[in-house]
Scaffold this active site. Structure first.
Site, PDB file in Angstrom:
ATOM      1  N   ARG A 164       0.831  -1.220   0.000  1.00  0.00           N
ATOM      2  CA  ARG A 164       0.000   0.000   0.000  1.00  0.00           C
ATOM      3  C   ARG A 164       0.866   1.271   0.000  1.00  0.00           C
ATOM      4  NH1 ARG A 164      -3.321  -3.618  -0.537  1.00  0.00           N
ATOM      5  NH2 ARG A 164      -5.383  -3.677   0.414  1.00  0.00           N
ATOM      6  N   SER A 238     -10.860  -1.052   3.497  1.00  0.00           N
ATOM      7  CA  SER A 238     -10.082  -1.176   4.741  1.00  0.00           C
ATOM      8  C   SER A 238      -9.639   0.211   5.174  1.00  0.00           C
ATOM      9  CB  SER A 238      -8.812  -2.000   4.508  1.00  0.00           C
ATOM     10  OG  SER A 238      -9.107  -3.254   3.985  1.00  0.00           O
ATOM     11  N   GLU A 338      -4.979   3.544   6.285  1.00  0.00           N
ATOM     12  CA  GLU A 338      -4.766   3.395   4.847  1.00  0.00           C
ATOM     13  C   GLU A 338      -5.443   4.544   4.107  1.00  0.00           C
ATOM     14  OE1 GLU A 338      -6.098   0.735   1.162  1.00  0.00           O
ATOM     15  OE2 GLU A 338      -6.094  -0.375   3.035  1.00  0.00           O
TER      16      GLU A 338
HETATM   17  N1  EPU Z   1      -9.956 -11.118  10.359  1.00  0.00           N
HETATM   18  C1  EPU Z   1     -10.441 -10.937  11.640  1.00  0.00           C
HETATM   19  N2  EPU Z   1     -11.594 -10.191  11.804  1.00  0.00           N
HETATM   20  C2  EPU Z   1     -12.255  -9.667  10.755  1.00  0.00           C
HETATM   21  C3  EPU Z   1     -11.780  -9.866   9.439  1.00  0.00           C
HETATM   22  C4  EPU Z   1     -10.605 -10.592   9.270  1.00  0.00           C
HETATM   23  O1  EPU Z   1      -9.873 -11.413  12.621  1.00  0.00           O
HETATM   24  O2  EPU Z   1     -13.268  -8.984  11.005  1.00  0.00           O
HETATM   25  C5  EPU Z   1      -8.678 -11.841  10.173  1.00  0.00           C
HETATM   26  C6  EPU Z   1      -8.844 -13.313   9.896  1.00  0.00           C
HETATM   27  O3  EPU Z   1      -7.814 -13.987  10.580  1.00  0.00           O
HETATM   28  C7  EPU Z   1      -8.621 -13.407   8.398  1.00  0.00           C
HETATM   29  C8  EPU Z   1      -7.603 -12.313   8.175  1.00  0.00           C
HETATM   30  O4  EPU Z   1      -7.980 -11.299   9.083  1.00  0.00           O
HETATM   31  O5  EPU Z   1      -8.108 -14.653   8.033  1.00  0.00           O
HETATM   32  C9  EPU Z   1      -7.545 -11.779   6.750  1.00  0.00           C
HETATM   33  O6  EPU Z   1      -8.825 -11.271   6.413  1.00  0.00           O
HETATM   34  P1  EPU Z   1      -9.188 -10.880   4.877  1.00  0.00           P
HETATM   35  O7  EPU Z   1      -8.844 -12.003   3.975  1.00  0.00           O
HETATM   36  O8  EPU Z   1     -10.596 -10.382   4.895  1.00  0.00           O
HETATM   37  O9  EPU Z   1      -8.185  -9.738   4.510  1.00  0.00           O
HETATM   38  P2  EPU Z   1      -7.606  -8.451   5.264  1.00  0.00           P
HETATM   39  O10 EPU Z   1      -6.166  -8.708   5.546  1.00  0.00           O
HETATM   40  O11 EPU Z   1      -8.455  -8.051   6.421  1.00  0.00           O
HETATM   41  C10 EPU Z   1      -6.785  -7.345   3.051  1.00  0.00           C
HETATM   42  C11 EPU Z   1      -6.891  -6.042   2.328  1.00  0.00           C
HETATM   43  C12 EPU Z   1      -8.232  -5.928   1.620  1.00  0.00           C
HETATM   44  C13 EPU Z   1      -8.362  -7.087   0.640  1.00  0.00           C
HETATM   45  C14 EPU Z   1      -8.241  -8.394   1.436  1.00  0.00           C
HETATM   46  C15 EPU Z   1      -8.253  -9.607   0.528  1.00  0.00           C
HETATM   47  C16 EPU Z   1      -5.530  -4.480   3.596  1.00  0.00           C
HETATM   48  C17 EPU Z   1      -5.503  -3.288   4.465  1.00  0.00           C
HETATM   49  N3  EPU Z   1      -6.734  -4.940   3.260  1.00  0.00           N
HETATM   50  O12 EPU Z   1      -7.741  -7.351   4.114  1.00  0.00           O
HETATM   51  O13 EPU Z   1      -8.212  -4.708   0.869  1.00  0.00           O
HETATM   52  O14 EPU Z   1      -9.604  -7.045  -0.038  1.00  0.00           O
HETATM   53  O15 EPU Z   1      -6.974  -8.407   2.137  1.00  0.00           O
HETATM   54  O16 EPU Z   1      -7.036  -9.727  -0.126  1.00  0.00           O
HETATM   55  O17 EPU Z   1      -4.460  -4.982   3.216  1.00  0.00           O
HETATM   56  C18 EPU Z   1      -8.804  -2.398   0.915  1.00  0.00           C
HETATM   57  O18 EPU Z   1      -7.592  -2.171   0.867  1.00  0.00           O
HETATM   58  O19 EPU Z   1      -9.660  -1.488   0.952  1.00  0.00           O
HETATM   59  C19 EPU Z   1      -9.248  -3.799   0.980  1.00  0.00           C
HETATM   60  C20 EPU Z   1     -10.535  -4.120   1.134  1.00  0.00           C
END
Ligand code: EPU
Length: 342
Positions: A164, A238, A338
């Site tokens: 990012r 996010s 972000e």
């Molecule tokens: N998790 C939680 N609580 C929650 C949601 C997630 O504990 O409410 C934990 C779980 O362990 C899960 C892990 O977080 O396995 C990863 O969750 P997720 O796959 O939803 O991805 P993220 O890391 O929360 C990132 C990006 C998203 C992108 C997703 C999918 C960032 C800041 N965000 O989220 O990007 O869609 O991966 O690749 O890196 C954005 O940037 O606006 C965005 C939506």
């Protein structure tokens, strides 16, 4: 090119926050850029280039000029049996570009299906989702130097893309305006479906990946099931970046929170780092699904802050700072936003 005064920005940010710009203009073609860069209202004021408004929080009125990028056009410049080299103007809706490529079964950006916003913003924060970043297919970036009006092509390396992050958020912050990007996509099937959530979805639904559109559709379905649609509930995806720690910090945290999810990754410098989902940290502090007045953390994804309707930017900011403080107090970790708060 026309310059308006006291322009309402509510429809131009996905948070749906009401704020006014002192001056406002729209760029539709190259001639507009040239005219803008020598315009006195532009030269004498703070500047804010806006694309889809999907990564911004207006905490107050903007005392400067907002420039909406509506430069349109997607063009295939070169292709051979394996590679397609294309140019997309910065004002193209990112998802429209994804659709253009998957309709032709080109591979490379299908995992970035439904990422909100416009093309011009994508290299600035190196958009990423479901195991892919724009860094993986970006060839170069066309940008105008604001001070001199000179057009420059930045190679991918010069963009210094990280998680990012890019040179445009650091040394060159506010110095260039991204007018177009160039991508190198593949014609042969190169599915990248190793991201756990995507892999599970494809297996559970017995989806056969025949072309890049199958991946794009799977990603779109996952996103729709988890992330709120800004047309229904104001949000900017996010709100926080994920958190990265070293092995020592990870061990310390795991000793207290053995169930803490953590993922080993390599950063852009080739160093081993451990990603801890910021969503988990926020959830542990009791914020997931919590609503205070018109603002809240989303019920399905703690990282997403939502405007339930009528929230002011200041209200959102207060809620965000409450989360940052709570995570700091409990884990000793400083969450980074972000979203651009201005
Ligand atoms: N998790 C939680 N609580 C929650 C949601 C997630 O504990 O409410 C934990 C779980 O362990 C899960 C892990 O977080 O396995 C990863 O969750 P997720 O796959 O939803 O991805 P993220 O890391 O929360 C990132 C990006 C998203 C992108 C997703 C999918 C960032 C800041 N965000 O989220 O990007 O869609 O991966 O690749 O890196 C954005 O940037 O606006 C965005 C939506």
């Amino acid at each position: 090119m026309q310059i308006s005064k006291d322009y309402e920005l509510k429809e131009l940010n996905t948070f749906g926050i009401s704020a006014k710009a002192k001056f406002f203009t729209v760029l539709e073609n190259e001639a507009d850029i040239i005219e803008l860069l020598s315009n006195s209202e532009f030269k004498n004021n703070q500047k804010l280039f806006l694309g889809g408004g999907s990564n911004i929080l207006f905490t107050k009125d903007f005392d400067g000029i907002v420039i909406l990028n509506k430069l349109k056009g997607i063009e295939i410049l070169e292709e051979d049996e394996d590679i397609v080299f294309l140019k997309s103007m910065g004002g193209v809706i990112w998802h429209d570009l994804v659709t253009f490529t998957v309709d032709r079964n080109y591979w490379g950006i299908e995992n970035l299906s439904l990422v909100p916003g416009t093309v011009g913003a994508t290299p600035i924060q190196n958009i990423g989702a479901y195991g892919v970043e724009i860094k993986d297919t970006l060839d170069s970036v066309e940008a105008y130097e604001i001070e001199t009006g000179k057009k420059k092509i930045f190679s991918r390396d010069e963009c210094r893309l990280g998680y990012r992050d890019s040179v445009f958020k650091n040394e060159l912050k506010g110095k260039y305006f991204v007018s177009a990007i160039f991508l190198k996509l593949h014609k042969d099937a190169q599915p990248n479906i190793s991201y756990r959530v995507l892999k599970d979805y494809i297996e559970e639904n017995k989806i056969e990946i025949k072309n890049s559109k199958d991946v794009a559709d799977a990603v779109a379905n996952i996103r729709r099931s988890k992330l709120p649609d800004p047309k229904e509930l104001g949000n900017a995806g996010s709100f926080f970046k994920n958190t990265f720690v070293n092995v020592e910090q990870k061990e310390k945290l795991l000793a207290i929170y053995p169930e803490m999810p953590n993922f080993s990754e390599q950063n852009e410098k080739g160093e081993n780092v451990i990603k801890i989902p910021s969503a988990w940290l926020i959830e542990q502090c009791g914020f997931k699904g919590l609503r205070e007045g018109n603002v809240g953390s989303h019920t399905n994804q703690a990282l997403v802050i939502v405007n339930y309707g009528g929230a002011t930017g200041a209200e959102v900011k207060d809620f965000v700072y409450k989360i940052i403080q709570a995570v700091k107090d409990k884990f000793g970790i400083a969450l980074e936003s972000e979203v651009n708060m201005i």
